[in-house]
Design an enzyme around this catalytic site. Sequence first.
Site, PDB file in Angstrom:
ATOM      1  N   ASP A   1       0.830  -1.212   0.000  1.00 59.38           N
ATOM      2  CA  ASP A   1       0.000   0.000   0.000  1.00 59.38           C
ATOM      3  C   ASP A   1       0.863   1.261   0.000  1.00 59.38           C
ATOM      4  O   ASP A   1       0.490   2.275  -0.576  1.00 59.38           O
ATOM      5  CB  ASP A   1      -0.983   0.004   1.177  1.00 59.38           C
ATOM      6  CG  ASP A   1      -2.258   0.769   0.825  1.00 59.38           C
ATOM      7  OD1 ASP A   1      -2.755   0.583  -0.309  1.00 59.38           O
ATOM      8  OD2 ASP A   1      -2.737   1.565   1.634  1.00 59.38           O
TER       9      ASP A   1
ATOM     10  N   GLU B   1      -0.342  10.507   5.302  1.00 55.39           N
ATOM     11  CA  GLU B   1      -0.413   9.054   5.111  1.00 55.39           C
ATOM     12  C   GLU B   1       0.988   8.497   4.848  1.00 55.39           C
ATOM     13  O   GLU B   1       1.380   7.484   5.421  1.00 55.39           O
ATOM     14  CB  GLU B   1      -1.323   8.787   3.908  1.00 55.39           C
ATOM     15  CG  GLU B   1      -2.140   7.522   3.990  1.00 55.39           C
ATOM     16  CD  GLU B   1      -3.272   7.550   2.965  1.00 55.39           C
ATOM     17  OE1 GLU B   1      -4.186   8.382   3.096  1.00 55.39           O
ATOM     18  OE2 GLU B   1      -3.235   6.748   2.022  1.00 55.39           O
TER      19      GLU B   1
ATOM     20  N   GLU C   1     -11.280   6.069  -2.523  1.00 53.13           N
ATOM     21  CA  GLU C   1     -11.243   6.516  -1.121  1.00 53.13           C
ATOM     22  C   GLU C   1     -12.345   5.832  -0.305  1.00 53.13           C
ATOM     23  O   GLU C   1     -12.132   5.454   0.850  1.00 53.13           O
ATOM     24  CB  GLU C   1     -11.403   8.043  -1.045  1.00 53.13           C
ATOM     25  CG  GLU C   1     -10.303   8.829  -1.755  1.00 53.13           C
ATOM     26  CD  GLU C   1      -8.959   8.787  -1.040  1.00 53.13           C
ATOM     27  OE1 GLU C   1      -8.465   7.685  -0.753  1.00 53.13           O
ATOM     28  OE2 GLU C   1      -8.391   9.863  -0.794  1.00 53.13           O
TER      29      GLU C   1
ATOM     30  N   GLU D   1      -9.715  -3.026  -6.112  1.00 52.94           N
ATOM     31  CA  GLU D   1      -9.607  -3.035  -4.639  1.00 52.94           C
ATOM     32  C   GLU D   1      -9.705  -4.473  -4.107  1.00 52.94           C
ATOM     33  O   GLU D   1      -8.962  -4.850  -3.200  1.00 52.94           O
ATOM     34  CB  GLU D   1     -10.686  -2.147  -4.010  1.00 52.94           C
ATOM     35  CG  GLU D   1     -10.471  -0.653  -4.233  1.00 52.94           C
ATOM     36  CD  GLU D   1      -9.301  -0.068  -3.433  1.00 52.94           C
ATOM     37  OE1 GLU D   1      -8.857  -0.693  -2.457  1.00 52.94           O
ATOM     38  OE2 GLU D   1      -8.825   1.010  -3.825  1.00 52.94           O
TER      39      GLU D   1
HETATM   40  C1  LIG Z   1      -5.375   0.196  -2.513  1.00 52.83           C
HETATM   41  C2  LIG Z   1      -5.777   1.465  -1.837  1.00 52.83           C
HETATM   42  N1  LIG Z   1      -6.979   2.023  -2.093  1.00 52.83           N
HETATM   43  C3  LIG Z   1      -7.315   3.189  -1.444  1.00 52.83           C
HETATM   44  C4  LIG Z   1      -6.495   3.801  -0.563  1.00 52.83           C
HETATM   45  C5  LIG Z   1      -6.897   5.076   0.135  1.00 52.83           C
HETATM   46  N2  LIG Z   1      -6.210   6.210  -0.294  1.00 52.83           N
HETATM   47  C6  LIG Z   1      -5.256   3.204  -0.356  1.00 52.83           C
HETATM   48  N3  LIG Z   1      -4.348   3.748   0.512  1.00 52.83           N
HETATM   49  N4  LIG Z   1      -4.892   2.034  -0.980  1.00 52.83           N
END
Ligand SMILES: Cc1ncc(CN)c(N)n1
EC number: 3.5.1.-
Length: 220
Positions: free
Chosen positions: A47, A88, A140, A210
Amino acid sequence: MEKRGVIDTWIDKHRSIYTAATRHAFVVSIRDGSVDLSSFRTWLGQDYLFVRGFVPFVASVLIRAGKESGESSDMEVVLGGMASLNDEIEWFKREASKWDVDFSTVVPQKANQEYTRFLEALMSSDVKYSVIMTAFWAIEAVYQESFAHCLEDGNKTPVELTGACHRWGNDGFKQYCSSVKNIAGRCLENASGEALAEAEDVFVRVIEHEVAFWEMSRGG
Ligand SMILES: Cc1ncc(CN)c(N)n1
């Protein structure tokens, strides 16, 4: 009560895949405390790489919001998202040392590469503003709904994972997702049939990416 728009009809129409993304076994395992910590570490590294690729995507949304939106508040909403991405990235780096993950050695896996490639294609100026906004909201929203679930009543989320859950599951992030959804919904109200079809397709594809991302994190 909030007005139901076309996005809500798509969530209903594609409910099973939407639920597969927002209640994925990986997320449920965080909530019930059975999560395999090596999967969490995989997710963390992947991520972090995803978010680094997401920043240019959000930058392109920001530019489009500044140029193409009739509403000055669109740019401010996206700018807020950009600011939280900055936090983040710092958070990921702190977590990396906590979990002993060395980001410099993490290689993007197939699902991550494919998702990033998909985002790059969406950055083309040929993609309509309503379509890119729909994608931005969906990306999001999946994280917001997933991690908020890990904080809902009855959770057994391990204390060392609550930081991740609060990052995307907090009320401020929920409010921000709702603002992005309102922008996308407003654009879609005036969109052509062609743009609507493209936006629906992009919505489904985001959700599929996702799901694949969670699967990858679980080692699938
Ligand atoms: C795979 C993924 N999707 C969404 C997000 C949220 N910004 C993330 N951090 N990573």
